[in-house]
Design an enzyme around this catalytic site. Structure first.
Site, mmCIF file in Angstrom:
data_model
loop_
_atom_site.group_PDB
_atom_site.id
_atom_site.type_symbol
_atom_site.label_atom_id
_atom_site.label_comp_id
_atom_site.label_asym_id
_atom_site.label_seq_id
_atom_site.Cartn_x
_atom_site.Cartn_y
_atom_site.Cartn_z
ATOM 1 N N GLU A 7 -2.312 -5.069 16.801
ATOM 2 C CA GLU A 7 -1.461 -6.254 16.691
ATOM 3 C C GLU A 7 -0.788 -6.292 15.324
ATOM 4 O OE1 GLU A 7 0.817 -8.849 17.409
ATOM 5 O OE2 GLU A 7 -0.668 -8.933 19.039
ATOM 6 N N GLU A 10 1.517 -10.918 12.024
ATOM 7 C CA GLU A 10 0.530 -11.486 11.112
ATOM 8 C C GLU A 10 0.343 -12.989 11.286
ATOM 9 O OE1 GLU A 10 2.819 -8.231 8.779
ATOM 10 O OE2 GLU A 10 3.372 -10.034 9.917
ATOM 11 N N GLU A 63 -5.655 -5.100 6.179
ATOM 12 C CA GLU A 63 -4.789 -5.793 7.142
ATOM 13 C C GLU A 63 -3.883 -6.759 6.392
ATOM 14 O OE1 GLU A 63 -7.933 -4.146 9.748
ATOM 15 O OE2 GLU A 63 -8.031 -5.295 7.895
ATOM 16 N N SER A 64 -2.849 -6.219 5.747
ATOM 17 C CA SER A 64 -1.758 -6.979 5.114
ATOM 18 C C SER A 64 -1.987 -7.337 3.651
ATOM 19 C CB SER A 64 -1.363 -8.185 5.969
ATOM 20 O OG SER A 64 -0.937 -7.746 7.254
ATOM 21 N N CYS A 78 -3.011 -9.179 9.673
ATOM 22 C CA CYS A 78 -2.605 -8.770 11.016
ATOM 23 C C CYS A 78 -3.839 -8.405 11.842
ATOM 24 C CB CYS A 78 -1.641 -7.581 10.933
ATOM 25 S SG CYS A 78 -2.299 -6.193 9.977
ATOM 26 N N SER A 236 1.719 -0.473 4.062
ATOM 27 C CA SER A 236 1.778 -1.803 3.466
ATOM 28 C C SER A 236 2.244 -1.689 2.030
ATOM 29 C CB SER A 236 0.406 -2.495 3.486
ATOM 30 O OG SER A 236 0.052 -2.894 4.788
ATOM 31 N N HIS A 249 4.925 -4.741 5.857
ATOM 32 C CA HIS A 249 3.833 -4.144 6.624
ATOM 33 C C HIS A 249 4.406 -3.506 7.879
ATOM 34 C CE1 HIS A 249 1.127 -6.172 3.893
ATOM 35 N NE2 HIS A 249 1.843 -7.273 4.083
ATOM 36 N N GLU A 253 3.630 2.655 15.763
ATOM 37 C CA GLU A 253 3.381 3.303 17.049
ATOM 38 C C GLU A 253 4.398 2.903 18.106
ATOM 39 O OE1 GLU A 253 -0.896 2.715 15.393
ATOM 40 O OE2 GLU A 253 1.085 1.801 15.178
#
Length: 349
Positions: A7, A10, A63-64, A78, A236, A249, A253
């Site tokens: 995912e 954020e 994550e961010s 995120c 990031s 960020h 994929e």
């Protein structure tokens, strides 16, 4: 689109504090790194790189990002992180420093994989209830809203709370704005630049290579950049330029590619600044769909957004405006490329 994946969208939390000596003192920057790590452990992320200057500290997270000012903290995470679990410990640590919470703002877009989110992020109503229960009663001026767009997959969720009824907190400099950009369906060739090269290792070196290869370093050449490349892909960065930050960020994929860009500016800057920044961002990613949320007390900024993006082949499909305590006006605009628009019309037919 993939059935499941990482995912990228954020969750973002901004907390404002007040105290006896908020300007001269270091305030929240006095927090020990181990205490910050404990807060982030509850959120389910870690620090991977950091940089600071005279004004604030910026941390790149697994994550961010995290930004710590003397009287303000911004956390952006995120994946399936538990961002709102940071509120109780941060309020506790703030009180120990003689600081009391005076403002809160929580924002996010629409998740690509909403069913993968843990409670309370399963619905905005649950998130708002969690926030209501976590914040002190002194923040009695509150508002929650979902700002819609013409695309069901893109909406902007905003919760704001303040200890005073004014639209803007007294200690926020006049004319300051925040721009939050969310981009999906990135150009495949450009997105490949955010994969580690064969034999490469995740870390600062990989991040620096991606920054140079993609042109991200040219978005604000005057900023000090702290960047990180992930294994096997992802990127990031935090940029610091005086008392202002910027952050990017990337989840590259194919099938659920996503990138975000956020920056702070002033309506007293050169009016062309935000236009040039947004154009450079589009050139780096070439997204098929893009949303821009502008938070400011003035209506001058968001009118420049379309002027910047439409010459880049992005058409404005919707625009929503709302007012929030402690934030001012929030303007949410969505854009799609001409090819994306054609595809949407065919689907509708």
């Amino acid at each position: 689109m993939a059935v499941s994946g990482f995912e990228g969208f954020e969750k973002r939390l901004e907390l404002h504090f007040s105290g006896d000596d908020p300007v001269v003192g270091m305030g929240l920057r006095h927090l020990d790194f181990q205490l910050l790590e404990q807060v982030l452990h509850a959120v389910q992320c870690t620090v991977v790189s950091a940089v600071g200057n005279h004004y604030f500290d910026a941390y790149v997270l697994s994550e961010s990002s995290l930004f710590v000012y003397p009287t303000k903290i911004i956390i952006k995470t995120c994946g399936t992180t538990q961002l709102l679990k940071s509120i109780p410990p941060l309020l506790h640590h703030g009180r120990r420093l003689g600081l009391a919470l005076c403002g809160c703002r929580y924002t996010r877009g629409s998740f690509i994989f909403p069913k993968a989110q843990p409670f309370p992020y399963t619905s905005f109503r649950d998130e708002v209830m969690y926030l209501e229960q976590s914040l002190p009663a002194t923040l009695c001026f509150r508002k929650a809203s979902v700002m819609p767009s013409k695309m069901s997959s893109h909406s902007w969720h905003v919760f704001s709370a303040s200890d005073e009824p004014h639209m803007v907190l007294r200690h926020i400099p006049d004319g300051i704005y925040t721009i939050e950009v969310c981009m999906t369906d990135l150009d495949r060739v450009l997105a490949r630049k955010f994969f580690l090269r064969p034999g490469g290792k995740a870390g600062d070196v990989a991040g620096k290579e991606m920054t140079e290869l993609t042109g991200i370093g040219d978005i604000n050449p005057g900023a000090l950049i702290c960047d990180f490349g992930f294994d096997p892909c992802g990127y990031s960065m935090n940029g610091i330029d005086g008392d202002r930050y910027s952050t990017i960020h990337v989840t590259p994929e194919d099938g659920y590619s996503y990138a975000s860009f956020e920056c702070v500016g002033s309506i007293y800057d050169d009016q062309n600044d935000v236009v040039q920044v947004l154009k450079k961002v589009v050139q780096v990613f070439r997204p098929a769909t893009m949303s821009v949320s502008t938070t400011c007390t003035s209506h001058e900024v968001w009118t420049r957004v379309a002027a910047a993006l439409e010459p880049m082949g992005l058409k404005c499909r919707s625009c929503a405006v709302d007012e929030f305590p402690a934030a001012g006006s929030v303007v949410f605009q969505t854009f799609t490329t001409r090819r994306k628009e054609k595809r949407l019309v065919e689907v509708d037919m």
